[in-house]
Design a protein around this motif. Structure first.
Motif, PDB file in Angstrom:
ATOM      1  N   MET A 282       0.000  -1.213  -0.282  1.00 55.82           N
ATOM      2  CA  MET A 282       0.156  -0.102   0.005  1.00 55.82           C
ATOM      3  C   MET A 282       0.889   1.067  -0.335  1.00 55.82           C
ATOM      4  O   MET A 282       0.614   1.878  -0.845  1.00 55.82           O
ATOM      5  N   ALA A 283       2.080   1.379   0.852  1.00 54.74           N
ATOM      6  CA  ALA A 283       2.653   2.358   0.735  1.00 54.74           C
ATOM      7  C   ALA A 283       3.381   2.329  -0.538  1.00 54.74           C
ATOM      8  O   ALA A 283       3.626   3.795  -0.701  1.00 54.74           O
ATOM      9  N   ILE A 284       4.405   1.526  -1.255  1.00 53.96           N
ATOM     10  CA  ILE A 284       4.665   1.387  -2.792  1.00 53.96           C
ATOM     11  C   ILE A 284       3.675   2.589  -3.533  1.00 53.96           C
ATOM     12  O   ILE A 284       3.809   3.257  -4.477  1.00 53.96           O
ATOM     13  N   ASP A 285       1.997   1.822  -3.909  1.00 50.06           N
ATOM     14  CA  ASP A 285       1.560   2.079  -4.080  1.00 50.06           C
ATOM     15  C   ASP A 285       0.915   4.001  -4.163  1.00 50.06           C
ATOM     16  O   ASP A 285       1.090   4.757  -5.318  1.00 50.06           O
ATOM     17  N   ASN A 286       0.366   4.251  -2.889  1.00 50.31           N
ATOM     18  CA  ASN A 286       0.532   5.654  -2.551  1.00 50.31           C
ATOM     19  C   ASN A 286       2.218   6.269  -3.265  1.00 50.31           C
ATOM     20  O   ASN A 286       1.490   7.655  -3.220  1.00 50.31           O
ATOM     21  N   ILE A 287       3.317   5.960  -2.991  1.00 52.80           N
ATOM     22  CA  ILE A 287       4.060   6.870  -3.208  1.00 52.80           C
ATOM     23  C   ILE A 287       4.417   6.880  -4.784  1.00 52.80           C
ATOM     24  O   ILE A 287       4.556   7.983  -4.979  1.00 52.80           O
ATOM     25  N   TYR A 288       3.940   5.993  -5.732  1.00 53.16           N
ATOM     26  CA  TYR A 288       3.787   5.782  -7.024  1.00 53.16           C
ATOM     27  C   TYR A 288       2.745   6.513  -7.351  1.00 53.16           C
ATOM     28  O   TYR A 288       3.268   7.715  -8.544  1.00 53.16           O
ATOM     29  N   ASP A 289       1.882   7.199  -6.568  1.00 51.72           N
ATOM     30  CA  ASP A 289       0.605   7.578  -7.277  1.00 51.72           C
ATOM     31  C   ASP A 289       1.068   8.959  -7.305  1.00 51.72           C
ATOM     32  O   ASP A 289       0.587  10.292  -7.666  1.00 51.72           O
ATOM     33  N   LYS A 290       1.792   9.921  -6.056  1.00 47.76           N
ATOM     34  CA  LYS A 290       2.592  10.978  -6.011  1.00 47.76           C
ATOM     35  C   LYS A 290       4.017  10.979  -7.301  1.00 47.76           C
ATOM     36  O   LYS A 290       3.782  11.792  -7.411  1.00 47.76           O
ATOM     37  N   CYS A 291       4.428   9.895  -6.991  1.00 52.34           N
ATOM     38  CA  CYS A 291       5.434  10.278  -8.357  1.00 52.34           C
ATOM     39  C   CYS A 291       5.342  10.236  -9.961  1.00 52.34           C
ATOM     40  O   CYS A 291       5.646  10.734 -10.525  1.00 52.34           O
ATOM     41  N   LYS A 292       3.908   9.513 -10.127  1.00 54.66           N
ATOM     42  CA  LYS A 292       3.316   9.462 -11.143  1.00 54.66           C
ATOM     43  C   LYS A 292       3.392  10.523 -11.864  1.00 54.66           C
ATOM     44  O   LYS A 292       2.841  11.358 -11.527  1.00 54.66           O
ATOM     45  N   LYS A 293       3.441  10.600 -13.674  1.00 55.42           N
ATOM     46  CA  LYS A 293       3.409  11.766 -13.766  1.00 55.42           C
ATOM     47  C   LYS A 293       1.887  11.404 -14.876  1.00 55.42           C
ATOM     48  O   LYS A 293       1.400  10.083 -14.640  1.00 55.42           O
ATOM     49  N   SER A 294       1.413  12.894 -15.264  1.00 56.03           N
ATOM     50  CA  SER A 294      -0.211  12.472 -15.756  1.00 56.03           C
ATOM     51  C   SER A 294      -0.327  11.998 -17.369  1.00 56.03           C
ATOM     52  O   SER A 294      -1.225  10.868 -17.761  1.00 56.03           O
ATOM     53  N   THR A 295       0.953  12.057 -18.025  1.00 48.84           N
ATOM     54  CA  THR A 295       1.988  10.935 -19.258  1.00 48.84           C
ATOM     55  C   THR A 295       1.757   8.873 -18.936  1.00 48.84           C
ATOM     56  O   THR A 295       1.570   8.795 -19.808  1.00 48.84           O
ATOM     57  N   ASP A 296       1.552   8.958 -17.766  1.00 46.49           N
ATOM     58  CA  ASP A 296       2.682   7.932 -17.506  1.00 46.49           C
ATOM     59  C   ASP A 296       1.143   6.332 -17.768  1.00 46.49           C
ATOM     60  O   ASP A 296      -0.257   7.352 -17.582  1.00 46.49           O
ATOM     61  N   PRO A 297       1.247   5.593 -18.269  1.00 44.81           N
ATOM     62  CA  PRO A 297       0.379   4.699 -18.552  1.00 44.81           C
ATOM     63  C   PRO A 297      -0.757   3.908 -17.029  1.00 44.81           C
ATOM     64  O   PRO A 297       0.086   3.856 -16.464  1.00 44.81           O
ATOM     65  N   LYS A 307       6.962  -0.322 -11.143  1.00 39.94           N
ATOM     66  CA  LYS A 307       6.534   0.727 -10.202  1.00 39.94           C
ATOM     67  C   LYS A 307       7.949   1.476  -9.420  1.00 39.94           C
ATOM     68  O   LYS A 307       7.566   2.921  -9.006  1.00 39.94           O
ATOM     69  N   LEU A 308       8.010   0.796  -8.814  1.00 38.47           N
ATOM     70  CA  LEU A 308       9.614   0.313  -8.020  1.00 38.47           C
ATOM     71  C   LEU A 308      10.305   1.359  -8.997  1.00 38.47           C
ATOM     72  O   LEU A 308      11.350   2.379  -8.452  1.00 38.47           O
ATOM     73  N   ASN A 309      10.422   0.716 -10.238  1.00 36.35           N
ATOM     74  CA  ASN A 309      11.942   1.608 -10.863  1.00 36.35           C
ATOM     75  C   ASN A 309      11.599   2.958 -11.686  1.00 36.35           C
ATOM     76  O   ASN A 309      12.180   4.165 -11.367  1.00 36.35           O
ATOM     77  N   ARG A 310       9.736   3.473 -11.352  1.00 34.45           N
ATOM     78  CA  ARG A 310       9.529   4.726 -11.489  1.00 34.45           C
ATOM     79  C   ARG A 310       9.903   5.570 -10.159  1.00 34.45           C
ATOM     80  O   ARG A 310      10.570   6.608 -10.502  1.00 34.45           O
ATOM     81  N   ILE A 311       9.640   5.042  -9.275  1.00 37.93           N
ATOM     82  CA  ILE A 311       9.595   5.851  -7.811  1.00 37.93           C
ATOM     83  C   ILE A 311      11.179   6.081  -7.515  1.00 37.93           C
ATOM     84  O   ILE A 311      11.395   7.178  -7.764  1.00 37.93           O
ATOM     85  N   ARG A 312      11.835   5.144  -8.097  1.00 42.07           N
ATOM     86  CA  ARG A 312      14.039   5.503  -7.701  1.00 42.07           C
ATOM     87  C   ARG A 312      14.037   6.889  -9.035  1.00 42.07           C
ATOM     88  O   ARG A 312      14.823   7.239  -8.987  1.00 42.07           O
ATOM     89  N   ASP A 313      13.263   6.894 -10.617  1.00 43.24           N
ATOM     90  CA  ASP A 313      13.912   7.742 -11.689  1.00 43.24           C
ATOM     91  C   ASP A 313      13.274   8.879 -10.809  1.00 43.24           C
ATOM     92  O   ASP A 313      13.990   9.762 -11.282  1.00 43.24           O
ATOM     93  N   TYR A 314      12.300   9.103 -10.524  1.00 43.82           N
ATOM     94  CA  TYR A 314      11.283  10.096  -9.571  1.00 43.82           C
ATOM     95  C   TYR A 314      12.861  10.383  -8.773  1.00 43.82           C
ATOM     96  O   TYR A 314      12.451  11.667  -8.190  1.00 43.82           O
ATOM     97  N   LEU A 315      13.349   9.670  -7.810  1.00 45.71           N
ATOM     98  CA  LEU A 315      13.808  10.569  -6.850  1.00 45.71           C
ATOM     99  C   LEU A 315      14.994  10.729  -7.379  1.00 45.71           C
ATOM    100  O   LEU A 315      16.414  12.007  -7.329  1.00 45.71           O
ATOM    101  N   HIS A 316      15.424  10.481  -8.187  1.00 42.72           N
ATOM    102  CA  HIS A 316      16.680  10.950  -9.882  1.00 42.72           C
ATOM    103  C   HIS A 316      16.689  12.064  -9.384  1.00 42.72           C
ATOM    104  O   HIS A 316      17.650  13.190  -9.767  1.00 42.72           O
ATOM    105  N   GLU A 317      15.695  12.248 -10.461  1.00 42.06           N
ATOM    106  CA  GLU A 317      14.971  13.549 -11.131  1.00 42.06           C
ATOM    107  C   GLU A 317      15.057  14.353 -10.292  1.00 42.06           C
ATOM    108  O   GLU A 317      16.145  15.501 -10.349  1.00 42.06           O
ATOM    109  N   ARG A 318      14.489  14.556  -8.514  1.00 45.29           N
ATOM    110  CA  ARG A 318      14.354  15.218  -7.904  1.00 45.29           C
ATOM    111  C   ARG A 318      16.242  15.499  -7.398  1.00 45.29           C
ATOM    112  O   ARG A 318      16.902  16.781  -6.726  1.00 45.29           O
ATOM    113  N   GLU A 319      16.937  14.260  -6.840  1.00 41.55           N
ATOM    114  CA  GLU A 319      17.990  15.029  -7.054  1.00 41.55           C
ATOM    115  C   GLU A 319      19.287  15.426  -8.272  1.00 41.55           C
ATOM    116  O   GLU A 319      20.088  16.308  -7.233  1.00 41.55           O
ATOM    117  N   GLY A 320      18.827  15.406  -9.270  1.00 41.76           N
ATOM    118  CA  GLY A 320      19.206  16.659 -10.187  1.00 41.76           C
ATOM    119  C   GLY A 320      19.067  17.329 -10.172  1.00 41.76           C
ATOM    120  O   GLY A 320      19.519  18.483 -10.554  1.00 41.76           O
TER     121      GLY A 320
END
Length: 356
Positions: A282-297, A307-320
């Motif tokens: 459930m935590a993974i689903d909530n974090i994914y909902d916060k990190c996903k984009k409107s264009t993601d399927p 989902k975990l890969n998308r969360i990791r990419d989001y964190l890398h983007e924020r860190e950059g």
């Protein structure tokens, strides 16, 4: 012992040697050898004898030469006469040859016609000889065939005479048989023989069929024995495999019972772990909902890796973005750090809410 007569020597009457001193004839002149009276001396006598001998020999040779010359002349004359005769004969022969040539040239057509007739006669003779040979061969072959057929006729007559007994026997059998047993025909003996031949062939077929069936029965019996042996072998192997499988079944059954006991013992712990696992999902689903984009399927519940890969990419983007902002300006870095702190505090509050 007998006494032999004494040896005797017989001699002819000897002629008397008488010197010729008288001129008158004598009666016994035939038996007397006359020696001439020589009055000359010895040396003169020898010389005269040698000269006389040479002259005598010379005269003899001359006489012989004259005789040879005379013979030679005679032979020459004879040869000349013969040559004249030969030339005369040669002339006559040439005349005869010319006459013959004239005759041949005159009668050449007649000779050609005779030659053609002779050739035709020879050809006709050869054809007649060949025809005669062919006719002789045909006659001999026909004569041989006639002799063969005569011999065969005699043999057949002898066989017919020998088989007459069987014919009488068959006639008696026909008389003893019912009238409707054989089909109505002119020759009942032949019908009976045909009936016997049919029955004999049927009997042979049945006997052959019986032999074939006996052979097939023997083969089937052998196959049955082989199949029985194979069945026994398979039965033994299946029995051994069944005993092994039963042993394995007992082992598996014991193992299942042990596992069931362990499951009953660990049932509470498993429920607790399941609850924790559900909270994590459930935590993974909530974090994914916060990190996903409107264009993601839209992803299903089972796509946890995506989902975990998308969360990791989001964190890398924020860190950059944070690193980029820190490098541009110090003032902007303060505000950015403040915003980052707010963002981190906000994410932590969200995590806490999700955990609750």
């Amino acid at each position: 012992m007998a006494t032999h007569a004494p040896y005797q020597l017989d001699l002819d009457n000897q002629k008397r040697n008488v010197f010729v001193t008288q001129l008158h004839d004598r009666d016994d002149e035939e038996d007397i050898t006359a020696f001439p009276v020589v009055k000359e001396s010895g040396d003169k006598l020898i010389e005269t004898g040698i000269n006389t001998l040479q002259k005598t020999l010379l005269l003899k040779k001359e006489v012989e030469v004259d005789k040879v010359n005379a013979q030679l002349e005679a032979k020459r004359y004879e040869f000349k006469q013969r040559m004249e005769t030969c030339s005369h004969r040669q002339i006559q022969v040439q005349k005869k040859q010319q006459q013959m040539k004239d005759r041949v040239s005159k009668f050449e057509k007649f000779i050609q016609e005779n030659e053609a007739k002779r050739r035709r006669a020879i050809q006709k003779y050869q054809q007649e000889v060949k025809l005669r040979e062919q006719k002789a061969i045909e006659f001999s072959s026909l004569h041989d065939q006639l002799q063969h057929y005569k011999n065969r006729l005699r043999k057949l007559e002898a066989k017919a005479k020998a088989y007459k007994i069987y014919e009488e026997y068959l006639q008696g059998v026909i008389d003893a048989m019912p009238e409707d047993y054989l089909p109505t025909s002119e020759d009942k003996v032949k019908g009976l023989m045909m009936r016997h031949r049919t029955l004999s062939e049927s009997n042979k077929g049945l006997v052959a069929n019986l032999d074939d069936i006996s052979d097939e029965l023997e083969c089937c019996r052998k196959e049955l024995e082989l199949l029985t042996e194979e069945h026994q072998k398979h039965h033994l192997s299946d029995t051994s495999q069944l005993s092994q499988l039963q042993g394995k079944k007992e082992e598996v059954k014991d193992c299942n019972e042990q596992m069931e006991q362990n499951f009953q013992m660990n049932k509470g712990e498993m429920r607790k772990k399941r609850t924790e696992t559900g909270i994590i999902f459930m935590a993974i689903d909530n974090i994914y909902d916060k990190c996903k984009k409107s264009t993601d399927p839209v992803l299903g519940k089972a796509d946890w890796d995506t989902k975990l890969n998308r969360i990791r990419d989001y964190l890398h983007e924020r860190e950059g973005v944070v690193n980029f902002v820190n490098d541009t300006s110090s003032s902007a870095s303060g505000s950015a750090s403040f915003d980052g702190m707010r963002g981190r505090s906000y994410s932590k509050s969200n995590l806490k809410v999700t955990g609750r």
